[in-house]
Design a protein around this motif. Structure first.
Motif, short mmCIF file in Angstrom:
data_model
loop_
_atom_site.label_atom_id
_atom_site.label_comp_id
_atom_site.label_asym_id
_atom_site.label_seq_id
_atom_site.Cartn_x
_atom_site.Cartn_y
_atom_site.Cartn_z
N GLU A 179 -1.18 9.16 -6.11
CA GLU A 179 -0.92 10.60 -6.13
C GLU A 179 -0.49 11.39 -7.17
N GLY A 185 0.32 5.91 3.88
CA GLY A 185 0.04 5.39 2.38
C GLY A 185 -1.11 5.62 2.05
N LEU A 186 -1.94 5.15 2.64
CA LEU A 186 -3.43 5.26 2.47
C LEU A 186 -4.12 6.75 2.38
N ILE A 196 0.86 -1.28 0.04
CA ILE A 196 -0.03 -0.25 0.12
C ILE A 196 0.84 1.39 0.03
N SER A 249 0.87 3.94 -3.06
CA SER A 249 0.15 5.26 -2.70
C SER A 249 0.60 6.42 -3.51
N THR A 250 1.85 6.58 -3.64
CA THR A 250 2.46 7.80 -4.10
C THR A 250 2.30 7.61 -5.62
N ALA A 265 -3.01 8.26 -0.86
CA ALA A 265 -3.53 7.74 -1.89
C ALA A 265 -5.03 8.49 -1.97
N ARG A 266 -5.56 8.62 -0.85
CA ARG A 266 -6.99 9.32 -0.72
C ARG A 266 -6.70 10.73 -1.30
N GLN A 300 7.88 4.48 0.02
CA GLN A 300 6.80 5.39 -0.73
C GLN A 300 7.56 5.97 -2.01
#
Lengths: 262, 270
Positions: free
Chosen positions: A36, B181-182, A28, A32-33, B185-186, A118
Motif C-alpha cells: 500500500e 491484508g490481501l 501476507i 500488505s501495508t 495489498a490489492r 500490519q
C-alpha cells in the motif's frame, strides 16, 4: 508500572502465538501495508523522474519526510490498533464489559488486547526510506541526531495514538467511531509531503489542530539542517498534550458507557 | 422466453434496488466518505500545483489537463474500488454465509456483478458534491457530450473486465485467512496501477506499457484519457474491441477459477 510491562509482554506473547498459528497469513498481513505504501512512493518517484525539485525539495528529501511519517504511523498500528475498533468489536458486542471487571486499566487492556502485525509493513518501509534517504543526503547519525530521530518517531507515534484516542471516545455514544477516527486520521496524508507546499491555513491545521506535521515535516527539517525555528523541538510536548487530552476524554466517555444489556 | 426474461430482470432488479438502502443506512459513513474524499482532493490539488510550479507542460500534459485528470480520477475512483472481492468472499466464508449464497436460485457471479454495479451507481451519485468541490479546486471537465458518452462506455466495459479479474483474485480468500491484508495489498496496487494517483502518460514508457495491459487501467485511466484529451476519440473503437476481447477470455476463466476454488469450502452448521 513493572506490572503493566510484564502484563503487556504476556498479552503480546499470546497474540504472537495466535498470529504465528498461520505463518503465511502473518506474512501476507505484514507485507500488505508495504505494498500500500509503495503505491504512494511510486507516485513520488514517477513525478520526480520528470522534475528536479518539488517545492524546493529533492527526491531524497521527500523520501525522508515520507519515511518519518511511516515510522510514526507504524507505532499506532502496532500498539494501538484497537482504538479503531473499540466501538465495532467491543462496545457494540458488549465485549467491553470484560475490561471493566478485570483488575487492570481498561484502556491498557484494550491496547494490549491486539498487536497489529500490519504495522510491520510501515515500520519496514519507514526504516528503509529513512536509512536510504539519509545515506544519500549525507546525514550523519551521531548521538544527537540519533536521539532526535528516536524522540521524533516516538512523539510522532504518540501524536497518532493521541488523536486516535480522542476520536475513538465517540464510540461511547455512537457505537462505531471509525468514521470519526478516519476523517481525522486521513489528514496525515497531508504530512506525506512538505507542509511548505500548502497554503497557510492548511499549515496551521497540520501544526496546531491536527498536528501530523510533527511526525514528518518538522523532524525532517531538523535532520536536513533547515531552519523552521522552535517547532522542531515541540513534537514531544504536542504528543504529551494530545495524550493527556485523549485520556481525560476517555475517562469522560467511560463514565458515560452504557453496556449493550441483555 | 419473455416471461423468463421478465423473471430474471425482476430478481436481479430487486437485488440492485437494495444497494442504495444498504449504502445509505448509516448516513455517518456517507459524511465520512465526503470528508475523506475532500481531504484527498485538496492534497491532490496542492501536490500537482507544486509539481507544475516551474513548468507548464510535463510529458505532453499541461497543468490544467493533469489537474483535471487527477481530480476526475478521484471522483470516478468507485469504478476501480467497487470490484474488490477478496474481503467479500472472505467475509462470506468466515460467517458461513457462502452456503446460503450458493443455494440461492440465482447465478452467484451475476448476482454479485449486479450488486457491485448498483453500488457503483450509488457511489457515483454520492460523488456529485465532490465534483462541485473539484470545480473550485481548478478541475475543468469537458463539455462535449460525445466525450462523456465514450468515457461511460469505456469505463463500464473496463469495470466489467476488472470485475472478472477481481473475481479470480477474490478466490484467494478460499485458501488464506488474511483477507484484510490481501484487500489492503490489492487496494494499494490498484491506486497506482489504475492511474488513480498519477496518469500513466507521465510514467516511463516501460512501466506504462505494463500497466496498460493490466485490467486496473481499463477501468479508470483508459476511460479518463478520452475525457481529458490524452487519447483521441478515434481510438475508442479499438479500445472497446480490446475490452470485449478481454471480457470474452476473463469471464469464462473467472467462472472456472471459482468452480475450482469453491471446492475448498467446508461450512459448519447444524
Amino acid at each position: 508500572m513493572p506490572r503493566y510491562v510484564s502484563l503487556y509482554s504476556l498479552f503480546l506473547r499470546q497474540r504472537l502465538k495466535i498470529l504465528m498459528e498461520y505463518r503465511v497469513n502473518f506474512f501476507i498481513g505484514a507485507v500488505s501495508t508495504l505494498i500500500e505504501q509503495t503505491a504512494g512512493l511510486l507516485t513520488v518517484w514517477v513525478v520526480m523522474q520528470r522534475i528536479p525539485l518539488l517545492n524546493g525539495w529533492t527526491y531524497e528529501e521527500l523520501l525522508l519526510v515520507y519515511g518519518l511519517l511511516a515510522l510514526s504511523k507504524s507505532l499506532t498500528y502496532l500498539f494501538a490498533d484497537n482504538l479503531w475498533t473499540v466501538g465495532r468489536e467491543y462496545i457494540r458486542t458488549g465485549g467491553f464489559d470484560r475490561f471493566l471487571v478485570r483488575p487492570v486499566d481498561p484502556l491498557f487492556h484494550l491496547l494490549a488486547d491486539r498487536f497489529d502485525h500490519q504495522g510491520l509493513g510501515h515500520l519496514i518501509i519507514g526504516g528503509i526510506l529513512v536509512s536510504t534517504a539519509s545515506a544519500r543526503l549525507g546525514i550523519t547519525w551521531d548521538l544527537p541526531h540519533l536521539l532526535y530521530l528516536v524522540v521524533a518517531v516516538l512523539s510522532g507515534g504518540l501524536i497518532f495514538i493521541g488523536l486516535n484516542l480522542i476520536t475513538c471516545v465517540s464510540a461511547f455514544w455512537i457505537m462505531d467511531s471509525v468514521p470519526v477516527t478516519r476523517v481525522v486520521f486521513d489528514m496525515n496524508e497531508f504530512a506525506k509531503y512538505p507542509l511548505s507546499m500548502y497554503n497557510r491555513g492548511v499549515q496551521f491545521v497540520l501544526t496546531w489542530l491536527v498536528p501530523y506535521g510533527f511526525a514528518s515535516f518538522y523532524p525532517a527539517n531538523y535532520l536536513l539542517g533547515r531552519d523552521v525555528g522552535v517547532l522542531v523541538w515541540l513534537g514531544p510536548a504536542v504528543a504529551v498534550t494530545l495524550l493527556l487530552i485523549g485520556y481525560r476524554l476517555w475517562l469522560f466517555g467511560l463514565r458515560h458507557y452504557a453496556s449493550t444489556g441483555s | 422466453m419473455a416471461l423468463a426474461l421478465g423473471r430474471t430482470v425482476r430478481r436481479y432488479g430487486g437485488m440492485a434496488s437494495m444497494a442504495p438502502k444498504f449504502f445509505l443506512a448509516y448516513s455517518i459513513w456517507v459524511w465520512m466518505e465526503w470528508a475523506v474524499q475532500t481531504i484527498a482532493l485538496i492534497i491532490t490539488s496542492f501536490f500537482w500545483r507544486a509539481v507544475y510550479t516551474d513548468q507548464t507542460v510535463i510529458a505532453g500534459l499541461a497543468q490544467s489537463q493533469t489537474l483535471t485528470y487527477v481530480l476526475l480520477a478521484l471522483i470516478f475512483a468507485p469504478f476501480v474500488h467497487s470490484t474488490g472481492m477478496i474481503y467479500n468472499f472472505g467475509y462470506l466464508l468466515k460467517e458461513g454465509q457462502i452456503a446460503v449464497e450458493l443455494l440461492r436460485p440465482l447465478d452467484f457471479q451475476a448476482g454479485q456483478y449486479v450488486w457491485r454495479t448498483a453500488e457503483l451507481w450509488v457511489g457515483l451519485i454520492l460523488q456529485v458534491p465532490l465534483f462541485i468541490v473539484a470545480l473550485f479546486l481548478g478541475m475543468q471537465p469537458p463539455l462535449d457530450p460525445r466525450l462523456w458518452a465514450v468515457f461511460l462506455v469505456t469505463a463500464f466495459l473496463g469495470h466489467a473486465v476488472l470485475f472478472c479479474f477481481d473475481w479470480m483474485l477474490g478466490c484467494l480468500a478460499f485458501y488464506v485467512t488474511e483477507i484484510w491484508g490481501l484487500s489492503v495489498a490489492r487496494y494499494g496496487f490498484t491506486l497506482f496501477a489504475s492511474g488513480l494517483l498519477v496518469p500513466l502518460a507521465l510514467m516511463p514508457d516501460w512501466l506504462a506499457g505494463i500497466l496498460n495491459v493490466l485490467p486496473f487501467a481499463q477501468a479508470l485511466y483508459v476511460p479518463l484519457s478520452f475525457l481529458t484529451g490524452i487519447a483521441p476519440l478515434s481510438d475508442a473503437p479499438r479500445v472497446w474491441l480490446a475490452q470485449l476481447a478481454a471480457l470474452a477470455v476473463l469471464l469464462p476463466l473467472s467462472r472456472w477459477v471459482f468452480r475450482v476454488a469453491v471446492r475448498k469450502v467446508t461450512v459448519q452448521g447444524g
